[in-house]
Design a protein around this motif. Sequence first.
Motif, PDB file in Angstrom:
ATOM      1  N   VAL A 102       0.854  -1.309  -0.044  1.00 52.22           N
ATOM      2  CA  VAL A 102      -0.060  -0.397  -0.165  1.00 52.22           C
ATOM      3  C   VAL A 102       0.598   1.147   0.000  1.00 52.22           C
ATOM      4  N   LEU A 103       1.854   1.030   0.870  1.00 51.63           N
ATOM      5  CA  LEU A 103       2.851   2.955   1.213  1.00 51.63           C
ATOM      6  C   LEU A 103       3.799   2.860  -0.422  1.00 51.63           C
ATOM      7  N   HIS A 104       4.321   1.451  -0.754  1.00 52.06           N
ATOM      8  CA  HIS A 104       4.473   1.940  -2.449  1.00 52.06           C
ATOM      9  C   HIS A 104       3.159   2.476  -3.726  1.00 52.06           C
ATOM     10  N   ALA A 105       2.563   1.469  -3.628  1.00 54.67           N
ATOM     11  CA  ALA A 105       1.414   2.458  -4.146  1.00 54.67           C
ATOM     12  C   ALA A 105       1.301   3.982  -4.338  1.00 54.67           C
ATOM     13  N   HIS A 106       1.033   4.082  -2.855  1.00 54.44           N
ATOM     14  CA  HIS A 106       1.013   5.713  -2.145  1.00 54.44           C
ATOM     15  C   HIS A 106       2.538   6.413  -3.338  1.00 54.44           C
ATOM     16  N   LEU A 107       3.134   6.201  -2.674  1.00 57.84           N
ATOM     17  CA  LEU A 107       4.809   7.154  -3.149  1.00 57.84           C
ATOM     18  C   LEU A 107       4.877   6.426  -4.958  1.00 57.84           C
ATOM     19  N   LYS A 108       4.134   6.161  -5.398  1.00 56.21           N
ATOM     20  CA  LYS A 108       4.470   5.194  -6.935  1.00 56.21           C
ATOM     21  C   LYS A 108       3.613   6.793  -7.364  1.00 56.21           C
ATOM     22  N   HIS A 109       2.139   6.225  -6.905  1.00 53.74           N
ATOM     23  CA  HIS A 109       1.115   7.117  -7.671  1.00 53.74           C
ATOM     24  C   HIS A 109       0.698   8.565  -7.251  1.00 53.74           C
ATOM     25  N   CYS A 110       0.426   9.233  -5.695  1.00 55.51           N
ATOM     26  CA  CYS A 110      -0.045   9.631  -4.584  1.00 55.51           C
ATOM     27  C   CYS A 110       0.997  11.183  -4.810  1.00 55.51           C
ATOM     28  N   LEU A 111       2.174  10.118  -4.056  1.00 57.72           N
ATOM     29  CA  LEU A 111       3.361  11.121  -4.408  1.00 57.72           C
ATOM     30  C   LEU A 111       3.597  12.048  -5.720  1.00 57.72           C
ATOM     31  N   TYR A 112       4.124  10.853  -6.290  1.00 61.26           N
ATOM     32  CA  TYR A 112       4.220  11.001  -7.853  1.00 61.26           C
ATOM     33  C   TYR A 112       3.516  12.032  -8.394  1.00 61.26           C
ATOM     34  N   ASN A 113       1.985  11.662  -8.089  1.00 55.00           N
ATOM     35  CA  ASN A 113       1.094  13.105  -8.593  1.00 55.00           C
ATOM     36  C   ASN A 113       0.809  14.554  -8.278  1.00 55.00           C
ATOM     37  N   SER A 114       1.386  14.374  -7.375  1.00 52.48           N
ATOM     38  CA  SER A 114       2.027  15.151  -6.374  1.00 52.48           C
ATOM     39  C   SER A 114       2.921  16.351  -7.191  1.00 52.48           C
ATOM     40  N   VAL A 115       4.318  15.763  -7.335  1.00 51.24           N
ATOM     41  CA  VAL A 115       5.599  15.743  -7.791  1.00 51.24           C
ATOM     42  C   VAL A 115       4.705  16.438  -9.099  1.00 51.24           C
ATOM     43  N   ASN A 116       4.489  15.808  -9.733  1.00 47.95           N
ATOM     44  CA  ASN A 116       4.172  16.551 -11.768  1.00 47.95           C
ATOM     45  C   ASN A 116       3.009  17.399 -10.886  1.00 47.95           C
ATOM     46  N   ASN A 117       1.780  17.795 -10.195  1.00 51.74           N
ATOM     47  CA  ASN A 117       1.112  19.023 -10.237  1.00 51.74           C
ATOM     48  C   ASN A 117       2.116  19.915 -10.262  1.00 51.74           C
ATOM     49  N   LYS A 118       2.394  20.125  -9.738  1.00 49.65           N
ATOM     50  CA  LYS A 118       3.711  21.148  -9.040  1.00 49.65           C
ATOM     51  C   LYS A 118       3.330  22.356  -8.054  1.00 49.65           C
ATOM     52  N   ASP A 119       2.228  21.144  -7.536  1.00 50.74           N
ATOM     53  CA  ASP A 119       1.755  22.515  -6.462  1.00 50.74           C
ATOM     54  C   ASP A 119       2.519  21.645  -4.758  1.00 50.74           C
ATOM     55  N   PRO A 120       3.560  23.071  -4.770  1.00 45.70           N
ATOM     56  CA  PRO A 120       4.244  22.760  -3.597  1.00 45.70           C
ATOM     57  C   PRO A 120       3.056  22.480  -2.464  1.00 45.70           C
ATOM     58  N   ASP A 121       2.353  22.602  -1.997  1.00 44.54           N
ATOM     59  CA  ASP A 121       1.711  22.860  -0.814  1.00 44.54           C
ATOM     60  C   ASP A 121       1.207  20.757  -0.518  1.00 44.54           C
ATOM     61  N   ASP A 122       0.192  20.360  -1.584  1.00 44.12           N
ATOM     62  CA  ASP A 122       0.132  20.059  -1.398  1.00 44.12           C
ATOM     63  C   ASP A 122       1.253  18.692  -0.998  1.00 44.12           C
ATOM     64  N   LEU A 123       2.634  18.567  -1.989  1.00 44.10           N
ATOM     65  CA  LEU A 123       3.727  17.878  -1.894  1.00 44.10           C
ATOM     66  C   LEU A 123       4.534  18.024  -0.898  1.00 44.10           C
ATOM     67  N   LYS A 124       4.119  18.888   0.254  1.00 42.02           N
ATOM     68  CA  LYS A 124       4.498  19.050   1.648  1.00 42.02           C
ATOM     69  C   LYS A 124       3.200  18.046   1.962  1.00 42.02           C
ATOM     70  N   ASN A 125       2.508  18.432   2.036  1.00 43.58           N
ATOM     71  CA  ASN A 125       1.512  17.520   2.648  1.00 43.58           C
ATOM     72  C   ASN A 125       2.179  16.432   2.339  1.00 43.58           C
ATOM     73  N   LYS A 126       2.357  15.753   1.311  1.00 46.00           N
ATOM     74  CA  LYS A 126       2.656  14.191   1.514  1.00 46.00           C
ATOM     75  C   LYS A 126       3.508  13.862   2.027  1.00 46.00           C
ATOM     76  N   ILE A 127       4.591  14.708   1.412  1.00 45.93           N
ATOM     77  CA  ILE A 127       6.175  14.258   2.162  1.00 45.93           C
ATOM     78  C   ILE A 127       5.271  14.153   3.412  1.00 45.93           C
ATOM     79  N   GLU A 128       4.749  14.940   4.476  1.00 40.30           N
ATOM     80  CA  GLU A 128       4.576  14.392   5.786  1.00 40.30           C
ATOM     81  C   GLU A 128       3.605  13.957   6.057  1.00 40.30           C
ATOM     82  N   GLU A 129       2.651  13.523   5.385  1.00 38.83           N
ATOM     83  CA  GLU A 129       2.087  12.436   5.307  1.00 38.83           C
ATOM     84  C   GLU A 129       2.827  10.844   5.232  1.00 38.83           C
ATOM     85  N   ILE A 130       4.096  10.966   4.285  1.00 37.47           N
ATOM     86  CA  ILE A 130       4.961   9.698   4.072  1.00 37.47           C
ATOM     87  C   ILE A 130       5.713   9.506   6.083  1.00 37.47           C
ATOM     88  N   GLU A 131       6.143  10.876   6.492  1.00 38.84           N
ATOM     89  CA  GLU A 131       7.083  11.277   7.147  1.00 38.84           C
ATOM     90  C   GLU A 131       5.716  10.401   8.802  1.00 38.84           C
TER      91      GLU A 131
END
Length: 91
Positions: free
Chosen positions: A53-82
Amino acid sequence: MQADKDKTIRKLKTVGGQIDGLIKMVENDRYCIDVSNQLMASISILKNINKEVLHAHLKHCLYNSVNNKDPDDLKNKIEEIEKIIDKLNKI
């Protein structure tokens, strides 16, 4: 959830069956080591499911955040993983 849903459900049902078996083992006063071995098998499957589940999250959710170039969304996703990594270290 982006993990393989059918595979995840199948594994969760396996663990559910193992838990049912564990309950019967305890009710029937089975040998402690047998109960412990069955517990470890269930825990192992759950850890494997969580990893997938976590691998899928990294590959899809985090990847989408990086591609959307939304710094707040990316920051939130990284904090979730942390937070998840912190929880995993406590298990």
